[in-house]
Write an enzyme that holds these catalytic residues in place. Structure first.
Site, PDB file in Angstrom:
ATOM      1  N   SER A   1       0.807  -1.045  -0.139  1.00 54.73           N
ATOM      2  CA  SER A   1      -0.119   0.158   0.064  1.00 54.73           C
ATOM      3  C   SER A   1       0.843   1.247   0.070  1.00 54.73           C
ATOM      4  CB  SER A   1      -1.001  -0.049   1.157  1.00 54.73           C
ATOM      5  OG  SER A   1      -1.990   0.572   0.993  1.00 54.73           O
TER       6      SER A   1
ATOM      7  N   LYS B   1       4.455   1.893  -2.428  1.00 53.08           N
ATOM      8  CA  LYS B   1       4.766   3.077  -3.213  1.00 53.08           C
ATOM      9  C   LYS B   1       6.193   3.436  -2.876  1.00 53.08           C
ATOM     10  CE  LYS B   1       0.340   5.502  -2.349  1.00 53.08           C
ATOM     11  NZ  LYS B   1      -0.805   4.695  -2.817  1.00 53.08           N
TER      12      LYS B   1
ATOM     13  N   GLN C   1      -7.778   7.333  -6.823  1.00 56.15           N
ATOM     14  CA  GLN C   1      -7.161   8.290  -6.274  1.00 56.15           C
ATOM     15  C   GLN C   1      -6.229   8.878  -7.407  1.00 56.15           C
ATOM     16  OE1 GLN C   1      -4.203   6.608  -3.419  1.00 56.15           O
ATOM     17  NE2 GLN C   1      -4.251   8.593  -2.408  1.00 56.15           N
TER      18      GLN C   1
ATOM     19  N   GLU D   1      -3.663  14.428   0.747  1.00 55.65           N
ATOM     20  CA  GLU D   1      -3.758  13.310   1.693  1.00 55.65           C
ATOM     21  C   GLU D   1      -2.670  13.246   2.516  1.00 55.65           C
ATOM     22  OE1 GLU D   1      -5.303   9.451   0.353  1.00 55.65           O
ATOM     23  OE2 GLU D   1      -4.455   8.742   2.082  1.00 55.65           O
TER      24      GLU D   1
ATOM     25  N   TRP E   1     -10.264   2.304  -5.651  1.00 52.84           N
ATOM     26  CA  TRP E   1      -9.547   3.443  -5.075  1.00 52.84           C
ATOM     27  C   TRP E   1      -8.308   3.287  -5.749  1.00 52.84           C
ATOM     28  CZ3 TRP E   1     -10.366   8.336  -4.046  1.00 52.84           C
ATOM     29  CH2 TRP E   1      -9.143   9.011  -3.153  1.00 52.84           C
TER      30      TRP E   1
ATOM     31  N   HIS F   1      -6.904  -5.932   1.246  1.00 50.70           N
ATOM     32  CA  HIS F   1      -5.874  -5.179   0.985  1.00 50.70           C
ATOM     33  C   HIS F   1      -4.592  -5.662   1.580  1.00 50.70           C
ATOM     34  CE1 HIS F   1      -3.838  -1.707  -0.429  1.00 50.70           C
ATOM     35  NE2 HIS F   1      -3.865  -0.838   0.623  1.00 50.70           N
TER      36      HIS F   1
HETATM   37  C1  MCU Z   1      -2.624   2.412  -1.455  1.00 56.49           C
HETATM   38  O1  MCU Z   1      -2.178   3.198  -0.597  1.00 56.49           O
HETATM   39  C2  MCU Z   1      -2.700   4.025   0.334  1.00 56.49           C
HETATM   40  C3  MCU Z   1      -3.900   5.104  -0.588  1.00 56.49           C
HETATM   41  O2  MCU Z   1      -3.037   5.538  -1.586  1.00 56.49           O
HETATM   42  C4  MCU Z   1      -4.528   6.213   0.393  1.00 56.49           C
HETATM   43  O3  MCU Z   1      -5.164   6.978  -0.543  1.00 56.49           O
HETATM   44  C5  MCU Z   1      -5.058   5.187   1.619  1.00 56.49           C
HETATM   45  O4  MCU Z   1      -5.462   6.325   2.362  1.00 56.49           O
HETATM   46  O5  MCU Z   1      -4.231   4.372   2.176  1.00 56.49           O
HETATM   47  C6  MCU Z   1      -3.688   3.352   1.487  1.00 56.49           C
HETATM   48  C7  MCU Z   1      -2.956   2.676   2.417  1.00 56.49           C
HETATM   49  O6  MCU Z   1      -1.676   2.919   2.421  1.00 56.49           O
HETATM   50  O7  MCU Z   1      -3.439   1.630   3.283  1.00 56.49           O
HETATM   51  C8  MCU Z   1      -2.706   0.919   4.175  1.00 56.49           C
END
Ligand code: MCU
Length: 398
Positions: A212, A216, A258, A266, A311, A347
């Site tokens: 997640s 990145k 997103q 954010e 998303w 996720h």
């Molecule tokens: C997938 O990564 C992020 C996402 O970009 C955000 O919009 C969300 O708030 O959180 C995701 C994440 O890191 O979840 C653990």
């Protein structure tokens, strides 16, 4: 290769790195609604060889740091590290582990942090290792060490209020341009391991992973540090293995995904300069994330994705990585880059269906086994190449 050819090559590499690949001082942004051509230098000439590609990578890196990630300052004035044996508790279990303790000093300020190393239960080392931002959410093979890094401590990522908070900014100052993803300390961990034979880690066989937001970060870490052999971003989505332009298009088609506009407000994963390209001006960026991924080529990349969360911009990830794969194709090593996108799971819950390709990438790139790593699959996404790619894939000479 003759001695003189070698000299020309070395000279060119040096010039490239000193000059950011020769980006002119008066470099101007040009609107490009398609995915930009990775093989075109900023002066309009074509990348023709793998040496040219290394030079173009310098340009791409500079552009990405300048417009999106912020700069990583030079190594701190001094870095010392040691290893201590310790234990961690999992419920009723007490598990022996080690801490890699790092002290970094810069301009009179010292910071200290630790990463914990879980060594394989058997074998002799030096062991290959996976550095995992926030701990791994994939299965690491038993013969590979896992290095857990609490990257939030280095650069916090709670919200947009996290900018400038964390050990990195204590060391380099709150006004450092580096975004959180640039600041996370994978390079300093590798610096430390390189000077520590007693850590028993094979620094020529390192992987980086995270899921997640940390996925990145893993992609960025692999892109910025050439010492990483294998990069495994998991469910990184927008801001990771997705392309800004494709996510904007996905949103325009009615999906709630997103985009760069949302992401820069954010959280602090990117530098504030991204704001210039929001809202929805991403067609002015002189790159997109197929080129961020391309900074890794010809090293190994396995991008793991999930179609279950709109998303995350799953269509964009599929298209973006399809474009990125062409870079490895041009370099004659398509099997060094894989993409696997599955659905129907939570996720970051790695599904058994994707295990074979993950195992193959570990075996081939960390364990030196000659297995086939060819994989490029999705359960339901599509990508219209002719709509987004107007460049040819060159066959680069070596
Ligand atoms: C997938 O990564 C992020 C996402 O970009 C955000 O919009 C969300 O708030 O959180 C995701 C994440 O890191 O979840 C653990």
């Amino acid at each position: 290769m003759s001695v003189s050819q070698n000299l020309v090559r070395k000279d060119r590499k040096l010039q490239c790195s000193q000059n950011f690949g020769g980006i002119p001082k008066d470099f101007k942004l040009v609107k490009d609604t398609k995915l930009p051509d990775p093989f075109l230098f900023t002066d309009g000439t074509q990348v023709q060889s793998s040496d040219d590609w290394e030079c173009r990578q310098q340009q791409i890196k500079e552009l990405i740091l300048r417009y999106e990630l912020g700069y990583l300052p030079p190594k701190p004035d001094s870095l010392t590290a040691n290893l201590t044996a310790t234990t961690i508790k999992y419920g009723n279990l007490t598990i022996p582990t080690h801490n890699l303790n790092i002290n970094a000093t810069n301009g009179g300020t010292t910071i200290s942090f630790s990463a914990s190393i879980q060594y394989p239960a058997s074998g002799q080392g030096p062991y290959p290792a996976v550095i995992a931002y926030g701990g791994p959410s994939i299965h690491v093979p038993p013969s590979v060490a896992t290095i857990f890094l609490d990257n939030d401590l280095i650069a916090q990522q709670n919200s947009n209020a996290s900018r400038g908070i964390g050990l990195f900014y204590d060391l380099y100052g709150v006004n450092a341009t580096a975004s959180a993803m640039t600041a996370w300390a994978v390079s300093r961990i590798i610096d430390a391991l390189e000077t520590m034979p007693e850590a028993n880690i094979n620094t020529t066989r390192l992987a980086v992973t995270g899921c997640s937001r940390n996925g990145k970060g893993a992609l960025v870490a692999g892109a910025l540090d050439e010492r990483i052999t294998l990069t495994i971003p998991q469910e990184s989505g927008s801001g990771g293995d997705a392309c800004w332009r494709l996510s904007d298009a996905e949103q325009a088609a009615g999906y709630v995904v997103q985009t760069s506009t949302e992401i820069v407000r954010e959280n602090v994963w990117f530098s504030l300069t991204v704001d210039e390209f929001a809202p929805h001006n991403t067609s002015w960026l002189p790159f997109d994330h197929h080129m961020l991924a391309g900074l890794i080529a010809p090293r190994a990349l396995l991008a793991i994705e999930n179609t279950a969360y709109v998303w995350l911009s799953p269509q964009s990830s599929y298209g973006c990585m399809t474009a990125a794969h062409k870079i490895w194709e041009a370099l004659g090593v398509p099997q060094n880059m894989g993409f696997t996108q599955d659905g129907n799971h939570s996720h970051c819950a790695f599904p058994a269906e994707q295990q074979p390709e993950l195992t193959a990438f570990f075996e081939r790139f960390l364990l030196d086994e000659m297995v086939d790593t060819t994989v490029f699959k999705t359960t339901n996404e599509t990508f219209n190449e002719t709509e987004w790619i107007d460049w040819e894939v060159p066959k680069l000479s070596s």
